[in-house]
Design a protein around this motif. Structure first.
Motif, PDB file in Angstrom:
ATOM      1  N   TYR A  10      15.908   5.614 -15.535  1.00  0.00           N
ATOM      2  CA  TYR A  10      16.106   4.794 -14.291  1.00  0.00           C
ATOM      3  C   TYR A  10      14.882   5.282 -13.195  1.00  0.00           C
ATOM      4  O   TYR A  10      14.246   6.009 -13.440  1.00  0.00           O
ATOM      5  CB  TYR A  10      17.246   4.873 -13.570  1.00  0.00           C
ATOM      6  N   ALA A  11      14.702   4.101 -12.436  1.00  0.00           N
ATOM      7  CA  ALA A  11      13.696   4.576 -11.430  1.00  0.00           C
ATOM      8  C   ALA A  11      14.042   3.771 -10.060  1.00  0.00           C
ATOM      9  O   ALA A  11      14.595   2.699 -10.192  1.00  0.00           O
ATOM     10  CB  ALA A  11      12.522   3.946 -11.682  1.00  0.00           C
ATOM     11  N   TYR A  12      13.774   4.271  -8.972  1.00  0.00           N
ATOM     12  CA  TYR A  12      13.761   3.613  -7.580  1.00  0.00           C
ATOM     13  C   TYR A  12      12.374   3.288  -7.414  1.00  0.00           C
ATOM     14  O   TYR A  12      11.412   4.250  -7.384  1.00  0.00           O
ATOM     15  CB  TYR A  12      14.125   4.737  -6.745  1.00  0.00           C
ATOM     16  N   ASN A  46       0.912  -1.169  -0.028  1.00  0.00           N
ATOM     17  CA  ASN A  46      -0.081   0.022   0.030  1.00  0.00           C
ATOM     18  C   ASN A  46       1.098   1.332  -0.013  1.00  0.00           C
ATOM     19  O   ASN A  46       0.451   2.211  -0.556  1.00  0.00           O
ATOM     20  CB  ASN A  46      -0.961  -0.126   1.213  1.00  0.00           C
ATOM     21  N   ASP A  47       1.909   1.440   0.582  1.00  0.00           N
ATOM     22  CA  ASP A  47       2.759   2.332   0.638  1.00  0.00           C
ATOM     23  C   ASP A  47       3.806   2.139  -0.349  1.00  0.00           C
ATOM     24  O   ASP A  47       4.841   1.446  -0.312  1.00  0.00           O
ATOM     25  CB  ASP A  47       3.560   2.417   2.072  1.00  0.00           C
ATOM     26  N   VAL A  48       3.748   3.080  -1.363  1.00  0.00           N
ATOM     27  CA  VAL A  48       4.558   2.952  -2.855  1.00  0.00           C
ATOM     28  C   VAL A  48       5.325   4.039  -2.969  1.00  0.00           C
ATOM     29  O   VAL A  48       4.330   5.200  -3.191  1.00  0.00           O
ATOM     30  CB  VAL A  48       3.799   2.189  -3.749  1.00  0.00           C
ATOM     31  N   HIS A  49       6.409   4.187  -3.300  1.00  0.00           N
ATOM     32  CA  HIS A  49       6.992   5.293  -3.964  1.00  0.00           C
ATOM     33  C   HIS A  49       7.676   5.193  -5.349  1.00  0.00           C
ATOM     34  O   HIS A  49       8.661   4.042  -5.158  1.00  0.00           O
ATOM     35  CB  HIS A  49       7.872   6.154  -3.109  1.00  0.00           C
ATOM     36  N   ILE A  50       7.592   5.839  -6.310  1.00  0.00           N
ATOM     37  CA  ILE A  50       8.450   5.496  -7.586  1.00  0.00           C
ATOM     38  C   ILE A  50       8.984   6.788  -7.912  1.00  0.00           C
ATOM     39  O   ILE A  50       8.561   8.077  -8.294  1.00  0.00           O
ATOM     40  CB  ILE A  50       7.461   5.314  -8.799  1.00  0.00           C
ATOM     41  N   GLN A  51      10.512   6.821  -7.800  1.00  0.00           N
ATOM     42  CA  GLN A  51      11.176   8.000  -7.874  1.00  0.00           C
ATOM     43  C   GLN A  51      11.887   7.964  -9.079  1.00  0.00           C
ATOM     44  O   GLN A  51      12.698   7.122  -9.532  1.00  0.00           O
ATOM     45  CB  GLN A  51      12.293   8.103  -6.867  1.00  0.00           C
TER      46      GLN A  51
END
Length: 272
Positions: free
Chosen positions: A262-264, A221-226
């Motif tokens: 790229y992504a984190y 549920n807690d997601v971050h895409i940098q």
């Protein structure tokens, strides 16, 4: 103000305007104020992991696909207070890991029946340039959810489609793409310190709208895409390098997720 700095300022303003929930992964990255260029991602990969670990009290760390080139040696892991495990699917890669490290051989996208698997045994799982080589990434994220302890965090750093340089790598036959990479980076020839493995780019995207539903299915549920833009593949080609930089700077300013390089992807498992 330079274009790069203007891009960074705009992206930070956009992030602040979104007002992420306090204590969320999005709030964590808002406070970091990352730059748009992928150089930041490479330079800050370890510091981000260390800061996440300190801030959230994460001690049991597993590096997915660490093999011959793990993030820490035994002394480094001890210095940072980690109970550190290096994972790889390849026994030969694990055999090349620095001495003194605990290893676990299993396929992150497999059935988790291998003896080295510790369900719920990790506070943090990280990977760098691994997920593009995984053929079933959705299953890998579901397995990561099973392997993380409640409240655990995972961070995957990978290249994304459809950045032109990676789209070309994806489209070319493996033999051709291998030859190009070996010409640009001779150290990556077979037997070197950084060999090239086949890339599938399954779910390797920088678009949060695409990734979030898949990660929710995996249980997060807690997601971050940098997102990041830019790369170093054209560093030896001055004219092309500047043209490519200008393209990526514009894409970053516009927030064009289709051509991130790229992504984190960072996720946290719900607590107990």
């Amino acid at each position: 103000m330079s274009l790069a700095n203007a891009d960074t300022a705009q992206m930070r303003t956009t992030t602040r305007a979104a007002e992420p929930a306090a204590g969320s992964l999005a709030a964590f990255f808002r406070d970091l104020e990352p730059d748009w260029h992928s150089a930041w991602a490479w330079d800050h990969y370890e510091p981000v992991i260390l800061r996440l670990a300190r801030q959230l009290g994460l001690r049991r760390l597993c590096e997915i696909g660490g093999g011959r080139d793990p993030l820490f040696d035994a002394a480094g892991a001890h210095r940072h207070g980690f109970d550190f495990v290096v994972n790889d699917i390849d026994a030969d890669e694990l055999a090349r890991a620095p001495s003194g490290l605990r290893t676990a051989r299993f396929d992150i996208a497999g059935d988790l029946s291998e003896p080295d698997v510790e369900r719920g045994g990790y506070d943090m799982m990280v990977s760098r340039m691994v997920f593009e080589h995984v053929s079933d990434v959705e299953r890998a994220w579901s397995n990561i959810h099973a392997l993380l302890a409640p409240g655990g965090v995972a961070l995957a750093f990978f290249p994304t489609l459809w950045a032109p340089v990676f789209a070309l790598n994806h489209a070319l036959p493996e033999k051709a793409s291998r030859a190009i990479v070996h010409a640009l980076f001779p150290a990556r020839r077979e037997g070197g310190d950084d060999p090239k493995f086949p890339a599938f780019y399954d779910w390797c995207r920088g678009n949060p709208g695409q990734l979030r539903p898949m990660l929710a299915r995996a249980g997060f549920n807690d997601v971050h895409i940098q997102r990041f833009w830019g790369h170093g593949y054209f560093d030896r080609m001055p004219g092309l390098k500047q043209l490519d930089h200008n393209f990526n700077a514009l894409a970053a300013r516009l927030g064009w997720s289709l051509v991130t390089t790229y992504a984190y992807v960072v996720v946290r498992k719900d607590g107990a």
